[in-house]
Design a protein around this motif. Structure first.
Motif, PDB file in Angstrom:
ATOM      1  N   PHE A   1     102.586  21.899  25.849  1.00 38.35           N
ATOM      2  CA  PHE A   1     102.849  22.504  27.150  1.00 38.35           C
ATOM      3  C   PHE A   1     101.994  23.756  27.313  1.00 38.35           C
ATOM      4  O   PHE A   1     101.899  24.584  26.415  1.00 38.35           O
ATOM      5  CB  PHE A   1     104.323  22.915  27.267  1.00 38.35           C
ATOM      6  N   LYS A   2     101.424  23.889  28.493  1.00 33.15           N
ATOM      7  CA  LYS A   2     100.666  25.100  28.810  1.00 33.15           C
ATOM      8  C   LYS A   2     101.208  25.687  30.107  1.00 33.15           C
ATOM      9  O   LYS A   2     101.272  25.004  31.139  1.00 33.15           O
ATOM     10  CB  LYS A   2      99.182  24.781  28.973  1.00 33.15           C
ATOM     11  N   PHE A   3     101.623  26.927  30.042  1.00 36.90           N
ATOM     12  CA  PHE A   3     102.064  27.629  31.247  1.00 36.90           C
ATOM     13  C   PHE A   3     100.850  27.887  32.139  1.00 36.90           C
ATOM     14  O   PHE A   3      99.795  28.300  31.647  1.00 36.90           O
ATOM     15  CB  PHE A   3     102.704  28.958  30.849  1.00 36.90           C
ATOM     16  N   LEU A   4     100.977  27.635  33.432  1.00 35.15           N
ATOM     17  CA  LEU A   4      99.873  27.846  34.362  1.00 35.15           C
ATOM     18  C   LEU A   4     100.100  29.062  35.246  1.00 35.15           C
ATOM     19  O   LEU A   4      99.268  29.967  35.323  1.00 35.15           O
ATOM     20  CB  LEU A   4      99.678  26.607  35.239  1.00 35.15           C
ATOM     21  N   ILE A   5     101.239  29.068  35.942  1.00 31.69           N
ATOM     22  CA  ILE A   5     101.483  30.120  36.931  1.00 31.69           C
ATOM     23  C   ILE A   5     102.957  30.126  37.286  1.00 31.69           C
ATOM     24  O   ILE A   5     103.626  29.096  37.147  1.00 31.69           O
ATOM     25  CB  ILE A   5     100.615  29.886  38.193  1.00 31.69           C
ATOM     26  N   ASN A   6     103.466  31.277  37.700  1.00 34.43           N
ATOM     27  CA  ASN A   6     104.804  31.295  38.262  1.00 34.43           C
ATOM     28  C   ASN A   6     104.876  32.238  39.450  1.00 34.43           C
ATOM     29  O   ASN A   6     104.040  33.127  39.616  1.00 34.43           O
ATOM     30  CB  ASN A   6     105.891  31.582  37.229  1.00 34.43           C
ATOM     31  N   PHE A   7     105.836  31.981  40.307  1.00 31.57           N
ATOM     32  CA  PHE A   7     106.031  32.703  41.556  1.00 31.57           C
ATOM     33  C   PHE A   7     107.463  33.190  41.654  1.00 31.57           C
ATOM     34  O   PHE A   7     108.376  32.554  41.147  1.00 31.57           O
ATOM     35  CB  PHE A   7     105.812  31.772  42.764  1.00 31.57           C
ATOM     36  N   GLN A   8     107.630  34.305  42.333  1.00 34.12           N
ATOM     37  CA  GLN A   8     108.946  34.690  42.800  1.00 34.12           C
ATOM     38  C   GLN A   8     108.820  34.818  44.312  1.00 34.12           C
ATOM     39  O   GLN A   8     108.090  35.671  44.809  1.00 34.12           O
ATOM     40  CB  GLN A   8     109.417  36.006  42.188  1.00 34.12           C
ATOM     41  N   ASN A   9     109.543  33.946  44.983  1.00 33.16           N
ATOM     42  CA  ASN A   9     109.341  33.759  46.414  1.00 33.16           C
ATOM     43  C   ASN A   9     107.857  33.442  46.637  1.00 33.16           C
ATOM     44  O   ASN A   9     107.362  32.496  46.057  1.00 33.16           O
ATOM     45  CB  ASN A   9     109.841  34.974  47.186  1.00 33.16           C
ATOM     46  N   GLN A  10     107.137  34.165  47.415  1.00 34.42           N
ATOM     47  CA  GLN A  10     105.742  33.819  47.680  1.00 34.42           C
ATOM     48  C   GLN A  10     104.752  34.564  46.779  1.00 34.42           C
ATOM     49  O   GLN A  10     103.541  34.326  46.853  1.00 34.42           O
ATOM     50  CB  GLN A  10     105.390  34.114  49.143  1.00 34.42           C
ATOM     51  N   GLU A  11     105.268  35.432  45.904  1.00 35.13           N
ATOM     52  CA  GLU A  11     104.381  36.285  45.116  1.00 35.13           C
ATOM     53  C   GLU A  11     104.125  35.717  43.718  1.00 35.13           C
ATOM     54  O   GLU A  11     105.061  35.251  43.053  1.00 35.13           O
ATOM     55  CB  GLU A  11     105.001  37.684  44.970  1.00 35.13           C
ATOM     56  N   VAL A  12     102.882  35.790  43.270  1.00 34.46           N
ATOM     57  CA  VAL A  12     102.537  35.365  41.918  1.00 34.46           C
ATOM     58  C   VAL A  12     103.053  36.401  40.919  1.00 34.46           C
ATOM     59  O   VAL A  12     102.813  37.597  41.070  1.00 34.46           O
ATOM     60  CB  VAL A  12     101.005  35.223  41.760  1.00 34.46           C
ATOM     61  N   LEU A  13     103.783  35.926  39.892  1.00 31.09           N
ATOM     62  CA  LEU A  13     104.258  36.807  38.829  1.00 31.09           C
ATOM     63  C   LEU A  13     103.243  36.855  37.677  1.00 31.09           C
ATOM     64  O   LEU A  13     102.838  37.916  37.235  1.00 31.09           O
ATOM     65  CB  LEU A  13     105.615  36.336  38.296  1.00 31.09           C
TER      66      LEU A  13
END
Lengths: 108, 114
Positions: free
Chosen positions: B43-55
């Protein structure tokens, strides 16, 4: 970064036997989840257990935070339990780091 | 059954083509994650968001991948110019929060780049 090791890598049981899966992690974990992944790829959350012991159905997870380890016990295994079991950790950041997985095969 | 909906389940693209995947998080979950699971089950983490914002996002995501989670629309992950090494299962997950919250995964979108 966080490292998550699982053992055994694979396990073969006869139906009705119990399974004990281990997960060891290298850094402090704020969350720990056990997942089941079917051969088709769907990932199902089994238990969230950052510390202590939790039960659900035939599953029991025990996490010892200080020792950075968690176990998943499956009692009275069934053929439908066959698949891959994954341990995943959230450290002080936001992302989940997955372990290497244990492939379980339960024979009838 | 998963309440995180991912589409399409499968997509086949030629090298250099765009590949776009969508994810509808579980209702009420403001945090969305994208992971890539390769043929070695890593598994490779790519990206995460909180609402519309990139964390958080990794370097690969910044360069060839684009992702967004617009309000009132599905989240999406797009590979601008697919490479053979992008063939993988792309998993979307949603959560009520960040640290300490359970993640719920969709069934994934399997990309094959030929």
């Amino acid at each position: 970064g966080q490292q998550v090791q699982q053992s055994p890598a694979s396990l073969v049981l006869q139906e009705g036997e119990n399974a004990e899966l281990q997960c060891n992690f290298s850094s402090t974990a704020t969350q720990l989840q056990w997942f089941y992944q079917s051969p088709g790829g769907s990932l199902v959350s089994l238990l969230s257990n950052p510390s202590g012991t939790k039960h659900t159905g035939r599953l029991t997870s025990t996490t010892v935070t200080k020792e950075r380890r968690s176990s998943l016990h499956i009692s009275s295994s069934q053929t439908t339990d066959s698949g891959t079991y994954l341990c995943a950790i959230v450290d002080m950041g936001y992302k989940l780091t997955f372990g290497t997985g244990t492939s379980l095969l339960v024979d009838p | 059954n998963s309440k995180v909906i991912q589409t399409p389940r499968y997509l086949v693209k030629g090298q250099g083509q765009k590949a776009k995947m969508r994810c509808i998080p579980e209702k009420g979950h403001p945090v969305v994650f994208w992971y890539q699971q390769n043929k070695n089950n890593e598994f490779k983490f790519l990206i995460n968001f909180q609402n519309q914002e990139v964390l958080q996002q990794i370097d690969m995501t910044e360069k060839r991948f684009s992702a967004e989670c617009p309000s009132n629309s599905p989240c999406s992950l797009e590979i601008q110019s697919s490479e053979a090494g992008d063939s993988a299962l792309y998993l979307c997950a949603s959560s009520l929060g960040t640290a300490g919250n359970t993640l719920y995964f969709g069934e994934g979108s399997r990309l094959i780049v030929v």
